[in-house]
Every structure is written in C-alpha cells, then in structure tokens.
Scaffold this motif. Structure first.
Motif, PDB file in Angstrom:
ATOM      1  N   ALA A 131       3.707  51.119 -36.119  1.00 43.25           N
ATOM      2  CA  ALA A 131       2.982  50.031 -35.301  1.00 43.25           C
ATOM      3  C   ALA A 131       3.517  48.672 -35.578  1.00 43.25           C
ATOM      4  O   ALA A 131       3.555  47.818 -34.711  1.00 43.25           O
ATOM      5  CB  ALA A 131       1.577  50.175 -35.397  1.00 43.25           C
ATOM      6  N   ALA A 132       3.699  48.454 -36.811  1.00 45.13           N
ATOM      7  CA  ALA A 132       4.026  47.048 -37.396  1.00 45.13           C
ATOM      8  C   ALA A 132       5.485  46.866 -37.080  1.00 45.13           C
ATOM      9  O   ALA A 132       5.810  45.720 -36.552  1.00 45.13           O
ATOM     10  CB  ALA A 132       3.850  47.008 -38.685  1.00 45.13           C
ATOM     11  N   LYS A 133       6.389  47.948 -36.897  1.00 46.98           N
ATOM     12  CA  LYS A 133       7.686  47.698 -36.929  1.00 46.98           C
ATOM     13  C   LYS A 133       7.787  47.405 -35.229  1.00 46.98           C
ATOM     14  O   LYS A 133       8.446  46.371 -34.662  1.00 46.98           O
ATOM     15  CB  LYS A 133       8.506  49.059 -37.047  1.00 46.98           C
ATOM     16  N   ASP A 134       6.911  48.250 -34.286  1.00 49.67           N
ATOM     17  CA  ASP A 134       6.883  47.991 -32.931  1.00 49.67           C
ATOM     18  C   ASP A 134       6.555  46.547 -32.591  1.00 49.67           C
ATOM     19  O   ASP A 134       7.014  45.695 -31.812  1.00 49.67           O
ATOM     20  CB  ASP A 134       5.906  49.030 -32.361  1.00 49.67           C
ATOM     21  N   ALA A 135       5.433  46.054 -33.282  1.00 47.59           N
ATOM     22  CA  ALA A 135       4.889  44.686 -32.880  1.00 47.59           C
ATOM     23  C   ALA A 135       5.920  43.572 -33.430  1.00 47.59           C
ATOM     24  O   ALA A 135       5.859  42.454 -32.645  1.00 47.59           O
ATOM     25  CB  ALA A 135       3.745  44.386 -33.653  1.00 47.59           C
ATOM     26  N   SER A 136       6.536  43.869 -34.543  1.00 47.17           N
ATOM     27  CA  SER A 136       7.476  42.904 -35.087  1.00 47.17           C
ATOM     28  C   SER A 136       8.565  42.799 -33.961  1.00 47.17           C
ATOM     29  O   SER A 136       9.041  41.649 -33.467  1.00 47.17           O
ATOM     30  CB  SER A 136       7.865  43.258 -36.394  1.00 47.17           C
ATOM     31  N   ALA A 137       9.039  43.788 -33.680  1.00 43.28           N
ATOM     32  CA  ALA A 137      10.092  43.830 -32.707  1.00 43.28           C
ATOM     33  C   ALA A 137       9.794  43.073 -31.242  1.00 43.28           C
ATOM     34  O   ALA A 137      10.651  42.411 -30.902  1.00 43.28           O
ATOM     35  CB  ALA A 137      10.756  45.235 -32.335  1.00 43.28           C
ATOM     36  N   ARG A 138       8.603  43.538 -30.652  1.00 39.92           N
ATOM     37  CA  ARG A 138       8.155  42.993 -29.712  1.00 39.92           C
ATOM     38  C   ARG A 138       7.765  41.531 -29.701  1.00 39.92           C
ATOM     39  O   ARG A 138       8.268  40.727 -28.877  1.00 39.92           O
ATOM     40  CB  ARG A 138       6.859  43.575 -28.973  1.00 39.92           C
ATOM     41  N   ALA A 139       7.494  41.032 -30.730  1.00 44.32           N
ATOM     42  CA  ALA A 139       7.251  39.719 -31.279  1.00 44.32           C
ATOM     43  C   ALA A 139       8.342  38.751 -30.882  1.00 44.32           C
ATOM     44  O   ALA A 139       8.629  37.613 -30.411  1.00 44.32           O
ATOM     45  CB  ALA A 139       6.470  39.432 -32.274  1.00 44.32           C
ATOM     46  N   ARG A 140       9.521  39.522 -31.540  1.00 43.52           N
ATOM     47  CA  ARG A 140      10.543  38.537 -31.703  1.00 43.52           C
ATOM     48  C   ARG A 140      11.121  38.468 -30.307  1.00 43.52           C
ATOM     49  O   ARG A 140      11.958  37.489 -29.743  1.00 43.52           O
ATOM     50  CB  ARG A 140      11.733  39.501 -32.580  1.00 43.52           C
ATOM     51  N   VAL A 141      11.202  39.416 -29.540  1.00 45.54           N
ATOM     52  CA  VAL A 141      11.824  39.489 -28.065  1.00 45.54           C
ATOM     53  C   VAL A 141      10.969  38.474 -27.382  1.00 45.54           C
ATOM     54  O   VAL A 141      11.691  37.830 -26.519  1.00 45.54           O
ATOM     55  CB  VAL A 141      11.547  41.280 -27.532  1.00 45.54           C
ATOM     56  N   GLU A 142       9.716  38.379 -27.611  1.00 42.76           N
ATOM     57  CA  GLU A 142       9.151  37.364 -26.779  1.00 42.76           C
ATOM     58  C   GLU A 142       9.259  35.824 -27.238  1.00 42.76           C
ATOM     59  O   GLU A 142       9.488  35.090 -26.296  1.00 42.76           O
ATOM     60  CB  GLU A 142       7.530  37.719 -27.045  1.00 42.76           C
ATOM     61  N   LEU A 143       9.363  35.765 -28.575  1.00 43.27           N
ATOM     62  CA  LEU A 143       9.777  34.512 -29.064  1.00 43.27           C
ATOM     63  C   LEU A 143      11.105  34.188 -28.586  1.00 43.27           C
ATOM     64  O   LEU A 143      11.349  32.922 -27.884  1.00 43.27           O
ATOM     65  CB  LEU A 143       9.781  34.411 -30.652  1.00 43.27           C
ATOM     66  N   VAL A 144      12.148  35.145 -28.444  1.00 47.30           N
ATOM     67  CA  VAL A 144      13.340  34.481 -27.798  1.00 47.30           C
ATOM     68  C   VAL A 144      13.299  34.484 -26.339  1.00 47.30           C
ATOM     69  O   VAL A 144      13.920  33.314 -25.980  1.00 47.30           O
ATOM     70  CB  VAL A 144      14.331  35.922 -27.959  1.00 47.30           C
ATOM     71  N   ALA A 145      12.770  35.356 -25.686  1.00 42.20           N
ATOM     72  CA  ALA A 145      12.429  34.824 -24.291  1.00 42.20           C
ATOM     73  C   ALA A 145      11.783  33.757 -23.836  1.00 42.20           C
ATOM     74  O   ALA A 145      12.204  32.871 -22.908  1.00 42.20           O
ATOM     75  CB  ALA A 145      11.538  36.056 -23.657  1.00 42.20           C
ATOM     76  N   ARG A 146      10.765  33.118 -24.878  1.00 42.46           N
ATOM     77  CA  ARG A 146      10.265  31.722 -24.541  1.00 42.46           C
ATOM     78  C   ARG A 146      10.954  30.681 -25.251  1.00 42.46           C
ATOM     79  O   ARG A 146      10.832  29.463 -24.993  1.00 42.46           O
ATOM     80  CB  ARG A 146       8.972  31.806 -25.275  1.00 42.46           C
ATOM     81  N   GLY A 147      11.993  30.900 -25.903  1.00 40.22           N
ATOM     82  CA  GLY A 147      12.960  30.135 -26.396  1.00 40.22           C
ATOM     83  C   GLY A 147      12.259  29.311 -27.713  1.00 40.22           C
ATOM     84  O   GLY A 147      12.679  28.197 -28.255  1.00 40.22           O
ATOM     85  N   ALA A 148      11.382  30.019 -28.253  1.00 38.83           N
ATOM     86  CA  ALA A 148      10.525  29.500 -29.485  1.00 38.83           C
ATOM     87  C   ALA A 148      11.128  30.262 -30.599  1.00 38.83           C
ATOM     88  O   ALA A 148      10.666  30.100 -31.698  1.00 38.83           O
ATOM     89  CB  ALA A 148       8.993  29.726 -29.141  1.00 38.83           C
ATOM     90  N   TYR A 149      12.104  31.116 -30.789  1.00 42.00           N
ATOM     91  CA  TYR A 149      12.676  31.740 -31.624  1.00 42.00           C
ATOM     92  C   TYR A 149      13.460  31.011 -32.699  1.00 42.00           C
ATOM     93  O   TYR A 149      14.240  30.346 -32.457  1.00 42.00           O
ATOM     94  CB  TYR A 149      13.483  32.960 -31.489  1.00 42.00           C
ATOM     95  N   ASP A 150      12.866  30.949 -34.005  1.00 49.01           N
ATOM     96  CA  ASP A 150      13.582  30.062 -34.937  1.00 49.01           C
ATOM     97  C   ASP A 150      13.850  30.904 -36.059  1.00 49.01           C
ATOM     98  O   ASP A 150      12.978  31.111 -36.945  1.00 49.01           O
ATOM     99  CB  ASP A 150      12.741  28.893 -35.317  1.00 49.01           C
TER     100      ASP A 150
END
Length: 152
Positions: free
Chosen positions: A30-49
C-alpha cells in the motif's frame, strides 16, 4: 480473456502467512502504491521537485502486486471480521443492538449470521469432538440468538 494460472486468492494469502505478516506485507504494498501515485500526481500538476520529493523512481505496482494487495486485504478482513468476535462480545455483555450498530447492520441479520456460525461450529464438533461447539454450547448460542431485547 484467459486468466493466468498463478493468481493469488485470499485463501492463498491466508494460508501462506500469519495475519501479522499479512498486515506487514499489505502495508508495504500500500505504501509503495501510494508513493507511486503521489509522484504521478505531483508530476501531472507540475509540482514535482526531485530535491524535495526525492529523485528515486517509484514504479507503480505490477499486476501481480495489485492481485497480492487485493488478496491480502480480503484475507485480513475475513480474519479480523471473524464471527467468533461476535460470540465473545456477546459473552462479555455486548448487546445485539450494539453489535448491529458496530458492524453497520441490523439485529435480525446479525442474529441470523451468528446462528449460522453457531450451527457450523456445532456441526464441526459433531465431526471432530475436540473442535467447535458442544451440544450444550450450541443450545446456549441458539438461545442467545433468539433472546429478545427485553430479555437482555
């Protein structure tokens, strides 16, 4: 669609490891899934640093991992939602109304499920005398299931 032969079921997960290990593995996935989904979301919003969020690649769960996560969730749920918990709660003095409220059901359904569990336990005892409910225990459980709210 052809299903692959090596599909994990909740029964596989249940018998492969104790519930404490199931919970650990579930949390890992579940943590691995949440982490991957969070990164995708941050990248999609342009907020990934990468400096702030880490530069490590976080691949999504594989199909096998998703299946394992589902199987573990079902196994854990069935284990911790065991009907014996209702039995022990009743013996401790919890009312049918309280149980129905806690499990988000109604009293007739909870009583019916309890009676079915008691019947199954008695049948088990008839086949294997050292397991399940004896005739006396079954009679007490049946009386408990039929007990009216005014008798409590």
């Amino acid at each position: 669609m052809t299903m692959p032969e090596n599909r994990t079921t909740w029964r596989d997960a249940r018998y492969d490891m104790p519930v404490s290990r199931q919970l650990e593995r579930y949390n890992e996935l579940a943590a691995k899934d949440a982490s991957a989904r969070a990164r995708v979301e941050l990248v999609a919003r342009g907020a990934y640093d990468p400096a702030r969020h880490g530069a490590d690649d976080r691949p999504p769960l594989t199909v096998a991992e998703h299946i394992e996560l589902l199987a573990l969730a079902e196994s854990i749920a069935r284990t911790v939602r065991h009907p014996a918990n209702v039995h022990h709660a009743l013996l401790a003095g919890v009312t049918w109304a309280e149980i129905a409220s806690i499990v988000d059901s109604d009293e007739p359904t909870v009583r019916r499920n309890y009676q079915q569990w008691a019947d199954d336990q008695h049948e088990l005892n008839q086949r294997y005398p050292n397991l399940g409910m004896t005739a006396d225990e079954h009679a007490a459980a049946t009386a408990r299931a039929a007990q009216s709210a005014t008798d409590a």
